[in-house]
Design an enzyme around this catalytic site. Structure first.
Site, PDB file in Angstrom:
ATOM      1  N   ASP A  62       0.781  -1.237   0.000  1.00  0.00           N
ATOM      2  CA  ASP A  62       0.000   0.000   0.000  1.00  0.00           C
ATOM      3  C   ASP A  62       0.815   1.291   0.000  1.00  0.00           C
ATOM      4  O   ASP A  62       0.608   2.161  -0.829  1.00  0.00           O
ATOM      5  CB  ASP A  62      -0.936   0.014   1.210  1.00  0.00           C
TER       6      ASP A  62
ATOM      7  N   GLU B 214       3.111  -9.496  11.591  1.00  0.00           N
ATOM      8  CA  GLU B 214       2.742  -9.111  10.215  1.00  0.00           C
ATOM      9  C   GLU B 214       4.014  -8.705   9.449  1.00  0.00           C
ATOM     10  O   GLU B 214       4.199  -9.082   8.304  1.00  0.00           O
ATOM     11  CB  GLU B 214       1.750  -7.947  10.306  1.00  0.00           C
TER      12      GLU B 214
HETATM   13  C1  2M8 Z   1      -2.723  -4.547   3.839  1.00  0.00           C
HETATM   14  O1  2M8 Z   1      -3.643  -3.807   3.064  1.00  0.00           O
HETATM   15  C2  2M8 Z   1      -4.925  -3.415   3.575  1.00  0.00           C
HETATM   16  C3  2M8 Z   1      -5.718  -2.885   2.390  1.00  0.00           C
HETATM   17  O2  2M8 Z   1      -5.896  -3.915   1.450  1.00  0.00           O
HETATM   18  C4  2M8 Z   1      -4.827  -2.391   4.671  1.00  0.00           C
HETATM   19  O3  2M8 Z   1      -3.775  -1.762   4.856  1.00  0.00           O
HETATM   20  O4  2M8 Z   1      -5.816  -2.210   5.375  1.00  0.00           O
HETATM   21  C5  2M8 Z   1      -1.583  -4.972   2.888  1.00  0.00           C
HETATM   22  O5  2M8 Z   1      -0.457  -5.428   3.601  1.00  0.00           O
HETATM   23  C6  2M8 Z   1      -2.086  -6.037   1.924  1.00  0.00           C
HETATM   24  O6  2M8 Z   1      -1.038  -6.561   1.160  1.00  0.00           O
HETATM   25  C7  2M8 Z   1      -2.808  -7.175   2.649  1.00  0.00           C
HETATM   26  O7  2M8 Z   1      -3.408  -7.999   1.703  1.00  0.00           O
HETATM   27  C8  2M8 Z   1      -3.866  -6.642   3.630  1.00  0.00           C
HETATM   28  C9  2M8 Z   1      -4.460  -7.751   4.507  1.00  0.00           C
HETATM   29  O8  2M8 Z   1      -3.421  -8.480   5.111  1.00  0.00           O
HETATM   30  O9  2M8 Z   1      -3.311  -5.647   4.475  1.00  0.00           O
END
Ligand code: 2M8
Length: 426
Positions: free
Chosen positions: A170, A395
């Site tokens: 992101d 994470e």
């Molecule tokens: C993160 O992205 C989400 C939006 O999709 C967020 O920041 O809320 C990123 O690390 C993405 O790669 C990942 O798929 C998601 C859920 O783990 O989190």
């Protein structure tokens, strides 16, 4: 590290995050089903239960749009206010071609065909008995066809992301320039993510304002990719490399089903050839392209290493030498940082701006295996397992100390380290 206790701990995370038909990335921060998370999770789940791994993927495929897109998020309607933007922001039920499930309109990197093939390969008999590939194949073909026909906005043969969220990385420094051209029209929003992670570990409010402005605009145009004035269009190296890799997996799936593998092989080669246009001679890595400005975004990020997966691309020696350079090498941990260690805006704790992630580590381990250096893949895998266990399956982690950042007990951290544990066992 005791291997048996590692595997038990990793399985416990996967069990905890299992919701009956799919897994959440992590209980608090991410209460819905994410697209590329589910694919990564299925790759690990196949060692716990091939049946659960198939269900994980099929629950995502059930939310496919009529134009073939697989959505970034399939929402749990009961958790609307626990994550932003949620189902009431997207109101996908009002958008033509959306499925019965509530979903986001964006997509994520297309790693699904690859995951489908790996899940099949873990239990071919069970997969054949249940007709898993026969059901998945047409859906995956429709998904790739959506990307090919609707998402090549630059006319380069590569997929264009219309939002940083689509790349899965992101707040990657790649997007700083293109995002600076996006207005911040949405200013009134909640940040439930900050209840689960520290403010210095997440994107800023200004970035969130741009993210929500872009998402609202896409939604308000019914997620129609014909919008000629879209303010953010980028080509990402990892997203495209995973597309090529998945197209190669479609060839394997087609052959297994008695169909035509050649058209998929030809498509994969065409994508790999188009990816060459993202190579930076100056930096010695792949980079992203800003389609609107028509220029390469010359930064060293982990996304630019993922195309090295391609067996016809760089070999293991070249990958080793990039990883040993001052830009990516770390003294204590061998986990690969998400951003150039030498960059003045490198951060060891902020999300995709420096910390090491386990999905990109797993991809680099695969690249080593492809390049014939199984020993390098094993040593990376061992380090990742150690750091995963010590950080309670964080994470993301500080690349040099392995200190935990973001949420803990994160599903793909557990799934992918478990996969390396099984697949790279001596
Ligand atoms: C993160 O992205 C989400 C939006 O999709 C967020 O920041 O809320 C990123 O690390 C993405 O790669 C990942 O798929 C998601 C859920 O783990 O989190």
């Amino acid at each position: 590290m005791n291997e048996a206790s590692f595997a038990t701990a990793a399985r416990a995370v996967l069990d905890e995050n299992w919701r009956g038909t799919h897994s959440v990335p992590a209980g608090g921060l991410y209460p819905h089903q994410w697209s590329w998370d589910s694919a990564f999770i299925a790759i690990g789940l196949r060692h716990v239960s091939p049946e659960r791994a198939r269900i994980e993927l099929e629950s995502l495929f059930a939310a496919q749009w009529s134009d073939g897109r697989l959505p970034q998020i399939v929402f749990d309607r009961a958790r609307d206010t626990d994550y932003s933007p949620g189902p009431s922001f997207w109101r996908s039920e009002l958008i033509p071609g959306s499925p019965d499930a509530s979903t986001a309109g964006l997509v994520q990197p297309p790693i699904h065909a690859w995951a489908t093939w790996l899940v099949h390969a873990a239990d071919p008999a069970g997969s054949r008995r249940g007709g898993f590939l026969a059901r998945a194949y047409p859906q995956l073909v429709a998904w790739h066809s959506y990307l090919e026909t609707r998402r090549d906005r630059g006319g380069s043969g590569l997929i264009t992301a219309v939002h940083p969220w689509e790349t899965g990385m992101d707040n990657s420094p790649f997007w700083d320039g293109p995002l600076s051209q996006v207005s911040r029209d949405v200013s009134d929003f909640e940040r439930p993510d900050l209840h689960h992670a520290a403010v210095h570990e997440r994107p800023s409010d200004s970035e969130y304002s741009a993210y929500l402005t872009l998402a609202a605009r896409y939604r308000d145009h019914d997620c129609d990719d014909a919008d000629g004035q879209f303010p953010f269009l980028v080509e990402d190296p990892a997203m495209n490399a995973l597309w090529a890799e998945s197209e190669r997996s479609l060839a394997l799936i087609a052959a297994e089903l008695g169909g035509d593998p050649f058209r998929h092989q030809a498509r994969a080669s065409a994508i790999s050839a188009a990816l060459e246009s993202l190579w930076s001679d100056r930096l010695g890595v792949f980079v992203a392209r800003d389609v609107i400005a028509g220029e390469l975004l010359e930064r060293r990020t982990v996304s630019g290493l993922v195309p090295m997966l391609d067996a016809d691309g760089l070999n293991a020696d070249e990958l080793r030498s990039v990883l040993a350079s001052d830009h990516f090498s770390v003294r204590r941990s061998v986990m690969v940082p998400s951003y150039d260690l030498q960059a003045s805006d490198f951060s060891a704790s902020n999300y995709w701006r420096g910390p090491s992630w386990f999905n990109t580590g797993w991809l680099i381990a695969q690249a080593f295996v492809r390049g014939g250096d199984v020993a390098a893949a094993r040593s990376l895998g061992a380090e990742m397992r150690r750091v995963a266990l010590e950080s309670d399956f964080a994470e993301y982690v500080d690349p040099s100390s392995g200190a935990a950042h973001g949420t803990r007990r994160f599903s793909w951290t557990a799934a992918l380290t478990l996969d390396l544990d099984v697949e790279l066992a001596d």
